[in-house]
Design a protein around this motif. Structure first.
Motif, short mmCIF file in Angstrom:
data_model
loop_
_atom_site.label_atom_id
_atom_site.label_comp_id
_atom_site.label_asym_id
_atom_site.label_seq_id
_atom_site.Cartn_x
_atom_site.Cartn_y
_atom_site.Cartn_z
N SER A 1 0.85 -1.20 0.00
CA SER A 1 0.00 0.00 0.00
C SER A 1 0.88 1.24 0.00
CB SER A 1 -0.90 0.01 1.23
OG SER A 1 -1.58 1.25 1.33
N PRO A 2 0.54 2.23 -0.82
CA PRO A 2 1.34 3.45 -0.86
C PRO A 2 1.08 4.39 0.32
CG PRO A 2 -0.46 3.61 -2.41
CD PRO A 2 -0.51 2.22 -1.84
N SER A 3 0.31 3.97 1.29
CA SER A 3 -0.02 4.83 2.43
C SER A 3 1.20 5.06 3.33
CB SER A 3 -1.12 4.19 3.27
OG SER A 3 -0.60 3.06 3.96
N ALA A 4 1.17 6.15 4.07
CA ALA A 4 2.23 6.45 5.03
C ALA A 4 2.26 5.40 6.14
CB ALA A 4 2.04 7.84 5.61
N GLU A 5 1.12 4.80 6.44
CA GLU A 5 1.05 3.76 7.47
C GLU A 5 1.94 2.57 7.11
OE1 GLU A 5 -2.29 0.58 9.00
OE2 GLU A 5 -2.97 2.56 8.39
N VAL A 6 2.08 2.29 5.81
CA VAL A 6 2.90 1.18 5.34
C VAL A 6 4.27 1.67 4.89
CG1 VAL A 6 3.09 -0.62 3.57
CG2 VAL A 6 0.88 -0.17 4.66
N GLN A 7 4.32 2.74 4.11
CA GLN A 7 5.56 3.23 3.53
C GLN A 7 6.36 4.14 4.46
OE1 GLN A 7 6.70 2.05 0.70
NE2 GLN A 7 4.82 0.86 0.41
N GLY A 8 5.71 4.64 5.52
CA GLY A 8 6.38 5.60 6.39
C GLY A 8 6.37 6.97 5.75
N HIS A 9 7.05 7.89 6.39
CA HIS A 9 7.10 9.27 5.88
C HIS A 9 8.42 9.59 5.20
CE1 HIS A 9 3.26 10.52 7.55
NE2 HIS A 9 3.57 9.86 8.65
N GLY A 10 9.22 8.55 4.95
CA GLY A 10 10.50 8.76 4.28
C GLY A 10 11.24 7.44 4.16
N PRO A 11 12.33 7.43 3.41
CA PRO A 11 13.11 6.20 3.23
C PRO A 11 13.54 5.60 4.56
CG PRO A 11 13.86 7.93 1.73
CD PRO A 11 12.89 8.57 2.69
N GLY A 12 13.44 4.27 4.64
CA GLY A 12 13.84 3.56 5.85
C GLY A 12 12.76 3.50 6.91
N GLN A 13 11.60 4.12 6.68
CA GLN A 13 10.52 4.11 7.66
C GLN A 13 9.41 3.12 7.32
OE1 GLN A 13 9.05 8.05 8.27
NE2 GLN A 13 10.96 8.80 9.11
N GLU A 14 9.64 2.27 6.31
CA GLU A 14 8.63 1.31 5.89
C GLU A 14 8.29 0.37 7.05
OE1 GLU A 14 11.65 1.62 4.46
OE2 GLU A 14 11.23 2.59 2.56
N VAL A 15 7.02 -0.03 7.13
CA VAL A 15 6.56 -0.94 8.17
C VAL A 15 6.26 -2.28 7.51
CG1 VAL A 15 4.79 -1.39 9.90
CG2 VAL A 15 5.58 0.96 9.50
N LEU A 16 7.03 -3.31 7.88
CA LEU A 16 6.84 -4.64 7.31
C LEU A 16 5.46 -5.16 7.71
CD1 LEU A 16 8.04 -7.04 5.76
CD2 LEU A 16 8.96 -7.86 7.95
N GLN A 17 4.66 -5.51 6.72
CA GLN A 17 3.30 -5.99 6.94
C GLN A 17 3.32 -7.51 7.07
OE1 GLN A 17 0.63 -3.54 7.07
NE2 GLN A 17 2.55 -2.44 7.28
N THR A 18 2.63 -8.04 8.07
CA THR A 18 2.51 -9.48 8.24
C THR A 18 1.05 -9.83 8.46
OG1 THR A 18 2.88 -9.32 10.64
CG2 THR A 18 4.82 -9.68 9.27
N GLY A 19 0.73 -11.10 8.30
CA GLY A 19 -0.63 -11.56 8.52
C GLY A 19 -1.64 -11.07 7.50
N LYS A 20 -1.19 -10.82 6.27
CA LYS A 20 -2.09 -10.26 5.24
C LYS A 20 -2.44 -11.27 4.15
CE LYS A 20 -1.70 -6.47 7.50
NZ LYS A 20 -2.70 -6.21 8.52
N ARG A 21 -2.04 -12.52 4.29
CA ARG A 21 -2.28 -13.53 3.25
C ARG A 21 -3.77 -13.65 2.91
NH1 ARG A 21 0.66 -18.45 1.89
NH2 ARG A 21 1.82 -18.27 3.83
N ASP A 22 -4.65 -13.60 3.90
CA ASP A 22 -6.08 -13.80 3.67
C ASP A 22 -6.89 -12.51 3.66
OD1 ASP A 22 -5.77 -16.59 3.47
OD2 ASP A 22 -5.83 -16.80 5.65
N VAL A 23 -6.22 -11.36 3.55
CA VAL A 23 -6.93 -10.09 3.54
C VAL A 23 -7.85 -10.03 2.32
CG1 VAL A 23 -5.25 -8.71 2.24
CG2 VAL A 23 -6.62 -7.63 4.00
N THR A 24 -8.99 -9.40 2.49
CA THR A 24 -9.93 -9.22 1.38
C THR A 24 -10.22 -7.75 1.17
OG1 THR A 24 -11.85 -9.46 2.82
CG2 THR A 24 -11.03 -11.47 1.77
N LEU A 25 -10.84 -7.45 0.05
CA LEU A 25 -11.29 -6.09 -0.22
C LEU A 25 -12.74 -5.98 0.26
CD1 LEU A 25 -10.06 -5.08 -3.80
CD2 LEU A 25 -9.25 -4.25 -1.61
N VAL A 26 -13.02 -4.96 1.03
CA VAL A 26 -14.40 -4.72 1.47
C VAL A 26 -14.98 -3.48 0.80
CG1 VAL A 26 -14.11 -5.96 3.65
CG2 VAL A 26 -13.64 -3.49 3.56
#
Length: 136
Positions: free
Chosen positions: A43-68
């Motif tokens: 996701s290109p959101s700041a929650e995932v990408q952070g606010h700059g290089p090196g601030q990315e948040v590794l996402q886990t537990g998303k294998r079964d995520v769906t679109l709502v």
């Protein structure tokens, strides 16, 4: 006067709930089936990408995520809402094209980053301490 964009634009977008993929057909003839998991972890959101290089948040537990939900944003992007509550990413047409085109390499990179962190695709996300970026 600006020249019209020559970047491919979506001609058809289909949500396949059973197989958990977003199918996007572009004006250049390319069609991609992008897994929901890939959309969520990149996701290109700041929650995932952070606010700059090196601030990315590794996402886990998303294998079964769906679109709502899937909301168009102007004539340039989509805002998906995922079953885990994430809904702050704006996926431009160019970014969707890139995800579709590069999905094999991106998934390999994601799995490499998980392994380096001693995590797997099904590990639950850690609960963030308060005091972080409250706008997400």
């Amino acid at each position: 006067m600006t020249a019209p964009s020559t970047d491919p634009t979506p001609q058809a977008i289909t949500v396949h709930e059973q197989s958990r993929v977003l199918e996007v057909s572009f004006s250049d003839g390319a069609t991609f089936r992008i897994p929901f998991e890939l959309l969520r972890v990149y996701s290109p959101s700041a929650e995932v990408q952070g606010h700059g290089p090196g601030q990315e948040v590794l996402q886990t537990g998303k294998r079964d995520v769906t679109l709502v939900g899937l909301e168009p944003v102007g004539h340039y992007a989509l805002r998906p809402a995922f079953s885990d509550g994430h809904d702050s990413g704006l996926f431009t047409w160019a970014y969707l094209y890139e995800l579709g085109r590069d999905q094999e390499q991106l998934m390999q990179e994601y799995e490499r980053r998980l392994a380096a962190a001693g995590k797997d695709r099904d590990a639950p996300m850690p609960v963030r301490a308060s005091g972080g970026c409250s706008s997400h």
